[in-house]
Design an enzyme around this catalytic site. Structure first.
Site, PDB file in Angstrom:
ATOM      1  CB  CYS A  86      -0.961  -0.061   1.181  1.00  0.00           C
ATOM      2  SG  CYS A  86      -2.385   1.017   0.982  1.00  0.00           S
ATOM      3  CG  HIS A 194      -3.427  -3.777   3.323  1.00  0.00           C
ATOM      4  ND1 HIS A 194      -2.439  -3.095   3.985  1.00  0.00           N
ATOM      5  CD2 HIS A 194      -4.143  -2.842   2.658  1.00  0.00           C
ATOM      6  CE1 HIS A 194      -2.547  -1.797   3.749  1.00  0.00           C
ATOM      7  NE2 HIS A 194      -3.568  -1.605   2.941  1.00  0.00           N
ATOM      8  CD  GLU A 196      -0.698  -5.587   5.952  1.00  0.00           C
ATOM      9  OE1 GLU A 196      -0.506  -6.178   4.877  1.00  0.00           O
ATOM     10  OE2 GLU A 196      -1.004  -4.376   6.018  1.00  0.00           O
TER      11      GLU A 196
END
Lengths: 227, 87
Positions: A86, A194, A196
């Site tokens: 990002c 993302h 994560e």
């Protein structure tokens, strides 16, 4: 294996990354301030999402000049893995470690949702645990995620298999549905989604786990580990 | 001493949703005759070290290329004005 998670002023996904690595992948992760100048203790470097320096001037434009970025460039030049997620992707393009740039979403609004992605290249250090052409689900959360590059750069990206992830339903106007690209050498990856935020079923998807496990396995296999 | 007045704008080939939103708002206000809106950034820099206009221009080009503009998607132009030293 020890990961460096670089925290810039205004980063906001650094703890999610630390959590994904320590609690899910069971490796070590350390926060490194953007004022640090040395990354020699680490096997991989992660640039997290957020709004570094308030997105002033352009997303990533100020962060690319932070002291840590000289160390990130040396780290990348040595063939070691660098992942920008990002805002981290935006920083990598501004630092010219990756080609092209991220501009405002086509519909000029912030998009936050789970996106279907296609793994278009599973031969990189970051994607070996995925199948090629596999569909995965990762969350996206960005206002400036519309990837742009000129036709010559796009042809280069295609020729060298540098397009790693594409959107199944283009959410933001990105050229060629691009969600993530690597550098020519394949050791620097930038992606808007993302991973994560997709490491446990309770979060809605576990598609992000393979990215981190691929990275750990590749680093060990290639002997790039720094214990 | 020179004053650089710098405009940074998206290249014509780049979509500018912010400018489009402004144009749509102008239409809502009844300004049907506005057929194009450009929206960019404006900077004023005072350069105290430059001895000549050429030297100042060289420095401003460098500053724009390295930081103020992302030349992938933006272009820039500027004017240089000579200032009295005391200003």
């Amino acid at each position: 294996m020890k990961f460096a998670v670089v925290a810039f002023p205004g980063s906001n996904c650094e703890m999610d990354l630390v959590y994904a690595i320590e609690d899910v992948v069971k490796e070590q992760a350390e926060l490194v301030p953007s004022t640090a100048t040395d990354l020699s203790d680490y096997s991989a470097v992660l640039l997290p999402g957020g709004f570094s320096y308030g997105d002033y001037l352009r997303s990533g434009a100020i962060a690319q000049l932070a002291p840590i970025m000289s160390a990130v460039k040396r780290f990348a030049a040595a063939g070691k893995p660098v992942l920008g997620i990002c805002n981290g992707f935006q920083i990598l393009t501004e630092a010219r470690l990756l080609p092209g740039s991220l501009q405002r979403n086509q519909q000029s609004k912030f998009i936050c949702k789970l996106a279907d992605l296609v793994v278009t290249n599973n031969q990189t250090m970051f994607t070996t645990d995925y199948q090629t052409q596999q569909t995965i689900q990762l969350p996206i959360a960005h206002g400036d995620g519309n990837y742009y590059c000129d036709p010559t750069t796009l042809a280069e990206l295609r020729k060298n298999n540098q397009i790693i992830f594409t959107y199944q339903n283009n959410p933001n106007g990105s050229v060629a549905d691009i969600a993530g690209i690597s550098n020519r050498q394949g050791n620097v990856l930038g992606m808007m989604p993302h991973p994560e935020r997709a490491v446990e079923a309770i979060l809605g998807s576990t598609s992000g786990r393979e990215l981190f496990s691929s990275l750990v396995n590749s680093v060990r296999k290639r002997g790039l580990i720094h214990e | 001493m020179y004053l650089a007045k710098i405009h940074v704008n998206y290249k014509r080939s780049i979509l500018n949703p912010e400018a489009q939103a402004v144009q749509t708002a102008l239409l809502r206000l009844g300004y049907q005759d506005v057929t194009s809106v450009q929206l960019g950034k404006y900077f004023e820099l005072k350069l105290t070290g430059s001895q000549s206009k050429e030297q100042a221009a060289k420095e401003v080009d460098e500053i724009c290329d390295r930081l103020l503009a992302n030349v992938n998607m933006e272009s820039y132009h500027y004017q240089l004005e000579e200032l009295a030293v005391a200003e």
